[in-house]
Design a protein around this motif. Structure first.
Motif, mmCIF file in Angstrom:
data_model
loop_
_atom_site.group_PDB
_atom_site.id
_atom_site.type_symbol
_atom_site.label_atom_id
_atom_site.label_comp_id
_atom_site.label_asym_id
_atom_site.label_seq_id
_atom_site.Cartn_x
_atom_site.Cartn_y
_atom_site.Cartn_z
ATOM 1 N N LEU A 59 17.055 9.196 59.400
ATOM 2 C CA LEU A 59 18.123 8.978 59.063
ATOM 3 C C LEU A 59 18.421 7.230 58.993
ATOM 4 C CD1 LEU A 59 20.210 11.381 61.415
ATOM 5 C CD2 LEU A 59 19.980 11.437 59.040
ATOM 6 N N LEU A 60 17.449 6.707 59.281
ATOM 7 C CA LEU A 60 17.490 5.093 59.396
ATOM 8 C C LEU A 60 16.654 4.575 58.139
ATOM 9 C CD1 LEU A 60 16.725 4.684 63.269
ATOM 10 C CD2 LEU A 60 18.997 4.329 61.967
ATOM 11 N N ASN A 61 16.290 5.154 57.170
ATOM 12 C CA ASN A 61 15.763 4.683 56.132
ATOM 13 C C ASN A 61 16.179 3.742 55.503
ATOM 14 O OD1 ASN A 61 13.445 6.588 56.415
ATOM 15 N ND2 ASN A 61 14.144 7.921 55.049
ATOM 16 N N THR A 62 17.786 3.480 55.501
ATOM 17 C CA THR A 62 18.403 2.308 54.919
ATOM 18 C C THR A 62 18.614 1.176 55.851
ATOM 19 O OG1 THR A 62 20.612 3.559 55.523
ATOM 20 C CG2 THR A 62 19.746 4.105 53.311
ATOM 21 N N GLN A 63 18.037 1.150 56.983
ATOM 22 C CA GLN A 63 18.258 0.270 57.934
ATOM 23 C C GLN A 63 16.846 0.014 58.546
ATOM 24 O OE1 GLN A 63 21.192 -0.953 58.454
ATOM 25 N NE2 GLN A 63 22.316 0.343 57.322
ATOM 26 N N PRO A 64 16.044 -1.070 57.744
ATOM 27 C CA PRO A 64 14.586 -0.867 58.119
ATOM 28 C C PRO A 64 14.408 -1.571 59.407
ATOM 29 C CG PRO A 64 15.225 -2.398 56.162
ATOM 30 C CD PRO A 64 16.391 -1.319 56.497
ATOM 31 N N LEU A 65 15.258 -2.582 59.831
ATOM 32 C CA LEU A 65 15.066 -3.280 61.084
ATOM 33 C C LEU A 65 15.217 -2.269 62.264
ATOM 34 C CD1 LEU A 65 13.991 -5.905 62.094
ATOM 35 C CD2 LEU A 65 16.434 -6.763 62.065
ATOM 36 N N TRP A 66 16.501 -1.348 62.057
ATOM 37 C CA TRP A 66 16.629 -0.510 63.267
ATOM 38 C C TRP A 66 15.631 0.558 63.330
ATOM 39 C CZ3 TRP A 66 19.212 -3.858 65.081
ATOM 40 C CH2 TRP A 66 20.272 -4.547 64.759
ATOM 41 N N LEU A 67 15.042 0.954 62.078
ATOM 42 C CA LEU A 67 14.112 1.992 62.036
ATOM 43 C C LEU A 67 12.752 1.446 62.774
ATOM 44 C CD1 LEU A 67 13.309 4.367 59.479
ATOM 45 C CD2 LEU A 67 11.441 2.924 60.242
ATOM 46 N N ALA A 68 12.249 0.212 62.539
ATOM 47 C CA ALA A 68 11.133 -0.361 63.047
ATOM 48 C C ALA A 68 11.349 -0.528 64.503
ATOM 49 C CB ALA A 68 10.909 -1.658 62.305
ATOM 50 N N ARG A 79 13.591 1.131 66.508
ATOM 51 C CA ARG A 79 13.279 2.348 67.123
ATOM 52 C C ARG A 79 11.905 3.071 67.067
ATOM 53 N NH1 ARG A 79 14.911 6.134 71.006
ATOM 54 N NH2 ARG A 79 15.299 8.048 70.265
ATOM 55 N N LEU A 80 11.238 3.075 66.100
ATOM 56 C CA LEU A 80 9.945 3.605 65.923
ATOM 57 C C LEU A 80 9.012 2.799 67.023
ATOM 58 C CD1 LEU A 80 7.994 4.606 62.686
ATOM 59 C CD2 LEU A 80 7.015 3.116 64.392
ATOM 60 N N ALA A 81 9.023 1.601 67.152
ATOM 61 C CA ALA A 81 8.408 0.971 68.139
ATOM 62 C C ALA A 81 8.566 1.376 69.520
ATOM 63 C CB ALA A 81 8.360 -0.569 68.027
ATOM 64 N N ASP A 82 9.935 1.643 69.574
ATOM 65 C CA ASP A 82 10.281 1.968 71.143
ATOM 66 C C ASP A 82 9.592 3.453 71.429
ATOM 67 O OD1 ASP A 82 11.866 1.805 73.546
ATOM 68 O OD2 ASP A 82 13.001 3.457 72.597
ATOM 69 N N LEU A 83 9.666 4.287 70.357
ATOM 70 C CA LEU A 83 9.309 5.957 70.659
ATOM 71 C C LEU A 83 7.738 5.761 70.821
ATOM 72 C CD1 LEU A 83 11.451 7.506 67.900
ATOM 73 C CD2 LEU A 83 11.603 7.771 70.347
ATOM 74 N N ILE A 84 7.152 4.968 69.969
ATOM 75 C CA ILE A 84 5.624 4.973 70.166
ATOM 76 C C ILE A 84 5.171 4.511 71.517
ATOM 77 C CG2 ILE A 84 3.508 3.663 69.302
ATOM 78 C CD1 ILE A 84 4.597 3.947 66.534
ATOM 79 N N GLY A 85 5.941 3.266 72.001
ATOM 80 C CA GLY A 85 5.623 2.697 73.273
ATOM 81 C C GLY A 85 6.065 3.526 74.489
ATOM 82 N N ARG A 86 6.986 4.501 74.451
ATOM 83 C CA ARG A 86 7.008 5.478 75.400
ATOM 84 C C ARG A 86 6.040 6.584 75.292
ATOM 85 N NH1 ARG A 86 13.803 6.484 75.012
ATOM 86 N NH2 ARG A 86 14.579 4.613 75.263
ATOM 87 N N ARG A 87 5.669 6.849 73.938
ATOM 88 C CA ARG A 87 4.832 7.855 74.139
ATOM 89 C C ARG A 87 3.286 7.542 74.508
ATOM 90 N NH1 ARG A 87 1.222 10.937 74.018
ATOM 91 N NH2 ARG A 87 0.399 12.729 72.431
ATOM 92 N N LEU A 88 3.028 6.421 74.426
ATOM 93 C CA LEU A 88 1.816 5.961 74.947
ATOM 94 C C LEU A 88 1.826 5.818 76.365
ATOM 95 C CD1 LEU A 88 0.979 2.875 72.253
ATOM 96 C CD2 LEU A 88 0.393 5.510 72.200
ATOM 97 N N ALA A 89 2.826 5.255 76.892
ATOM 98 C CA ALA A 89 2.918 5.243 78.432
ATOM 99 C C ALA A 89 1.583 5.062 78.865
ATOM 100 C CB ALA A 89 3.457 6.302 78.872
ATOM 101 N N GLY A 90 0.870 3.702 78.560
ATOM 102 C CA GLY A 90 -0.358 3.447 79.342
ATOM 103 C C GLY A 90 -1.627 4.075 78.611
ATOM 104 N N SER A 91 -1.394 5.040 77.722
ATOM 105 C CA SER A 91 -2.640 5.700 77.014
ATOM 106 C C SER A 91 -3.357 4.803 76.178
ATOM 107 C CB SER A 91 -2.175 7.018 76.310
ATOM 108 O OG SER A 91 -1.598 8.141 77.049
#
Length: 853
Positions: free
Chosen positions: A96-105, A107-119
């Motif tokens: 849904l954020l394809n038209t908002q590149p900065l917010w998408l980037a 949000r994606l960085a936030d999701l990846i950071g949470r998923r890694l959680a030290g991994s």
């Protein structure tokens, strides 16, 4: 997996980067080289080693047609495996954020950071040169944002492509390992061939291997029977490779050969059903032929699509298709994709392959493709519309129409400088366009540019030429006089914004707010101002007109739901409002986010405004060195630094603080600037501050003034007002009023993290004999350097640096000369100097010009 020959040094470097990532030092590694040099093999070996070491691995490869689908290159890596980096629900949210590149980037960085959680994690993207623009942008943002994780980003790419730009963009934020691959040595090529054969290389094959010039892919194809030793051609492909593919396809059925050659025209990736339609052959009949091509090592089945095993193989197969046949096939493919409803964007590469100058049908298809891609792939849209423009003739009126569209799409892709340069050429009678330059054409181009010129503070009244009412309105916005109002709704909205800007400059915030609101409600059209930026002005004025909490809530909402291209403007506004609300931590975070986004969008216009807020926060925390670094040439910050350094005479200079300075009312109160406060638009903050100044030392009047300030939702202003009340009450002997007022101010400032003014108030309370079980956590004074000096020591240092003797400094400070001498000895010790000359030099280095100049 077969041994990796001749790349031990490069593999060792990547394994070192993996170890660093495992220890918490994220980095970017880029393996670059020409096709066939062995990039993919090196990446595969790294992946194998990472998996053995327990790394979480996410891997994908980009493809040639990725540039028409947002995030097509990186998404497979994020979604791969039973436990993907991004879950299904989150991925659908990202779409849904394809038209908002900065917010998408973000949000994606936030999701990846949470998923890694030290991994410990390895993210791999091969063939990154084909990455879609959104993937390229997201990588720049995410790599910087995730610099504190245990993550290695690994890219394989050809030289001179997106990866080189990525290295430059993130090189100062994370370590970068750039590994340009060179051809393998003759011994490594021999070893590679022996691995593939499972026996040593005979002399005849060794001679043939010498012709592959150290390219491992060609060596493998030679061993597989796809490469002949007579390849010494100087063309783009080794002649032996073409002949080898020809020999291999010679063993295929005729239908399978046609399948491979037709697919080669489609590209490195294609759908079987598309090829079947083009060959007028049922898909079922092609199944056996497809299997032949796969068994021959030419194609691979990726499920929904088919791919050539290597781009060089596709190129070799394509070389066997005559140019005239290629043109005919490209045209047929374009028509087929369009008629099948696949869209102009999918057809565009094939249209470009056959289109000639003046081909109106091709131009229209490319224009449609650019429009289709504009919302999600603005960078690709900009290139396609430029291609459409190039296909029009220089004297064709259609060229002007497409030229306007080029300007519009370049602006939508935030390529302002390129759009402005193109527009100037289009309208200046250069070889770019030799058709008629009509007033309508000039006005249209100017009205496309004007909103972006206003947004970037480049609006120039001299460039707004023409009788169009909208241009006249923009001239008013640029500062010119307007003769008559306009009935045009867009012109009316621009005029309302111009009036709002004037009202804001004059401090009439309620009037300005209402004008901004009216402008946002107007009908939109060519030349309309960006709604988000108009709302930024509205929110600023709302905050200044007693609506700070509501304005702050709205700007926080826009930071995640608004237009992401205007993220720096939103971030700076939020930083200012958070500071006014006393939320120093949130203000600092917003200002830093704004600076980061400015770098990502390559526009640092608002950097001084963000630094201004950060400098104020540093001053509030007592971090004077940091504030000085951020001050630049800002006169108000320099004045505040002089005050913090003990220059009592500097306080009066706060009365000339610029109109748009953050929380200006607090500074005007500090300066007792009654005249300036009286000129402000009525608000609880301005009325209360003026009442405090007017009250002087009258405790009763100060009590009433403080209550007015209390309604303004300005914690820093309220703390200063209560400090005034507390000091006046203590001076009048009214401890019952003074001590609680000072304690309230101290507690409030401590809670906000404003340790510098908190320390000042704590000192007043302690001097008044107030005892507390625990005082506020005011940081201890530094032991050396300028920050170690007490306020009186700073004043002594400044006076001595100006040439005062101990006696004249004592007269200035109403102290004894011996007391001044005591302070001066303390200054010498803390600053590490032993003479007045050295002290003067240090002060002059610190202050330019001297603080009391």
């Amino acid at each position: 997996m077969a041994p990796l020959r001749g790349r031990s040094q490069e593999l060792g470097q990547l394994l070192d980067a993996l170890r660093s990532a495992g220890n918490g030092r994220a980095s970017l590694a880029v393996v670059s080289g020409e096709p066939g040099i062995g990039k993919s093999a090196l990446l595969a070996a790294t992946v194998e080693q990472a998996e053995r070491q327990g790394f979480l691995v996410a891997s994908a490869a980009a493809h040639q047609n990725d540039n028409i689908s947002p995030l097509a290159s990186l998404a497979p890596a994020l979604r791969a495996g039973p436990e993907p980096l991004i879950g299904t629900d989150d991925f659908l949210e990202l779409a849904l954020l394809n038209t908002q590149p900065l917010w998408l980037a973000e949000r994606l960085a936030d999701l990846i950071g949470r998923r890694l959680a030290g991994s410990r994690t390895l993210i791999v993207l091969d063939d990154a040169q084909w990455s879609d623009p959104l993937t390229a942008f997201v990588l720049r943002v995410a790599i910087a944002r995730l610099s504190a994780t245990k993550l290695l980003w690994l890219l394989g790419s050809r030289p001179g492509t997106m990866a080189d730009q990525l290295i430059e963009a993130v090189g100062d934020q994370v370590p970068v390992h750039h590994l340009p691959l060179q051809p393998l040595t003759a011994d490594a090529i021999q070893d590679l061939a022996a691995d593939r054969l499972n026996h040593s290389v005979d002399p005849a094959l060794a001679v043939q291997l010498a012709g592959v010039q150290g390219i491992p892919f060609l060596a493998e194809q030679l061993v597989a029977g796809l490469y002949l030793s007579d390849s010494n051609a100087s063309g783009p492909l080794p002649a032996g490779l073409v002949e080898g593919v020809r020999r291999r396809t010679g063993g295929l059925s005729e239908l399978s050969r046609d399948l491979v050659r037709t697919a080669a025209v489609f590209g490195s990736e294609f759908r079987l059903e598309d090829v079947a339609v083009l060959m007028a052959t049922p898909v079922a009949r092609l199944a056996a032929s497809l299997e032949e091509a796969i068994q021959a090592g030419l194609l691979t089945d990726a499920g929904s699509v088919l791919r050539f095993r290597h781009e060089l193989l596709r190129s070799a197969a394509l070389a066997d298709v005559p140019p005239s046949a290629q043109r005919a096939l490209h045209g047929a493919i374009a028509n087929q994709l369009m008629s099948a409803g696949r869209g102009a964007a999918a057809a565009a590469p094939h249209v470009l392959a056959v289109a000639q100058s003046g081909d109106v049908a091709a131009v229209e298809t490319l224009r449609e493709a650019a429009r289709d891609l504009l919302a999600t792939m603005a960078t690709t849209a900009a290139e396609i519309i430029h291609d459409a423009f190039d296909l029009t003739r220089v004297d064709d009126p259609l060229r002007a129409e497409v030229g306007v569209e080029v300007v519009s799409i370049l602006l939508a892709a935030r390529q302002y400088d390129r759009a402005k340069a193109f527009a100037d050429d289009l309208l200046s009678g250069t070889a770019l366009y030799l058709g008629p330059i009509t007033p309508e054409l000039q006005a249209t181009v100017q009205l496309h540019l004007a909103p972006y010129q206003w947004a970037s503070r480049r609006l120039d009244v001299q460039e707004l030429v023409g009788a169009d009412p909208r241009l006249a309105a923009y001239r008013a916005l640029a500062g010119a006089e307007v003769s008559e109002p306009s009935d045009d709704p867009v012109a009316q909205a621009v005029l309302q914004v111009a009036a709002a800007e004037r009202a804001r400059t004059e401090g009439r915030y309620a009037d300005a707010r209402d004008l901004y609101v009216a402008a946002r409600q107007a009908e939109t059209g060519l030349g309309s101002l960006p709604d988000t930026l108009v709302e930024v002005g509205e929110l600023y004025c709302r905050a200044e007109a007693d609506e700070l909490p509501a304005a702050l809530e709205r700007v926080r909402e826009l930071m995640t739901a608004g237009e992401s291209w205007w993220a720096p403007q939103l971030a700076v506004l939020r930083a200012r409002l958070e500071y006014s609300a006393g939320n120093l931590q949130e203000a600092e975070s917003a200002a830093n986010s704004g600076l980061r986004w400015m770098d990502q969008l390559h526009d640092r216009t608002l950097a001084p405004a963000a630094d201004q807020v950060l400098a104020l926060i540093a001053l509030a925390r007592g971090h004077l060195t940091q504030a000085r670094k951020l001050a630049g040439s800002d006169p108000t910050i320099i004045t505040l630094l002089a005050i913090a350094d003990g220059d009592a005479n500097a306080v009066r200079r706060l009365a000339v603080t610029r109109q748009d300075f953050p929380d200006r009312i607090t500074l005007l109160l500090q300066a007792d600037a009654a005249d300036e406060l009286a000129r402000l638009s009525p608000s609880a903050a301005s009325r209360g501050a003026l009442a405090v100044v007017a009250a002087g030392n009258d405790v009763t009047e100060l009590l009433e003034a403080v209550e007015v300030v209390r309604t303004a939702n300005r914690p820093l202003l309220l703390a200063l007002a209560e400090e005034r009340l507390g000091r006046a009450a203590l001076a009048a002997g009214d401890r019952q009023t003074g001590v609680p007022a000072l304690e309230r101010a101290l507690d409030r400032l401590t809670a906000l993290g404003a340790t510098a003014p908190a320390g000042r108030i704590q000192a007043v309370l302690q001097a008044a004999g107030v005892r507390r079980r625990r005082w506020a956590a005011v940081p201890p004074r530094a032991q050396e350097g300028w920050e170690a000096l007490t306020p009186m020591e700073r004043r002594v240092a400044l006076l001595v640096a100006e040439g005062h003797t101990n006696r004249s400094a004592a007269e200035e400070l109403v102290l004894s000369a011996s007391t001044v001498g005591t302070h001066l000895r303390a200054v010498f010790g803390k600053l590490g100097v032993n003479s007045r000359v050295q002290l003067t030099r240090l002060v002059l280095e610190r202050f330019a010009p001297p603080p009391n100049a």
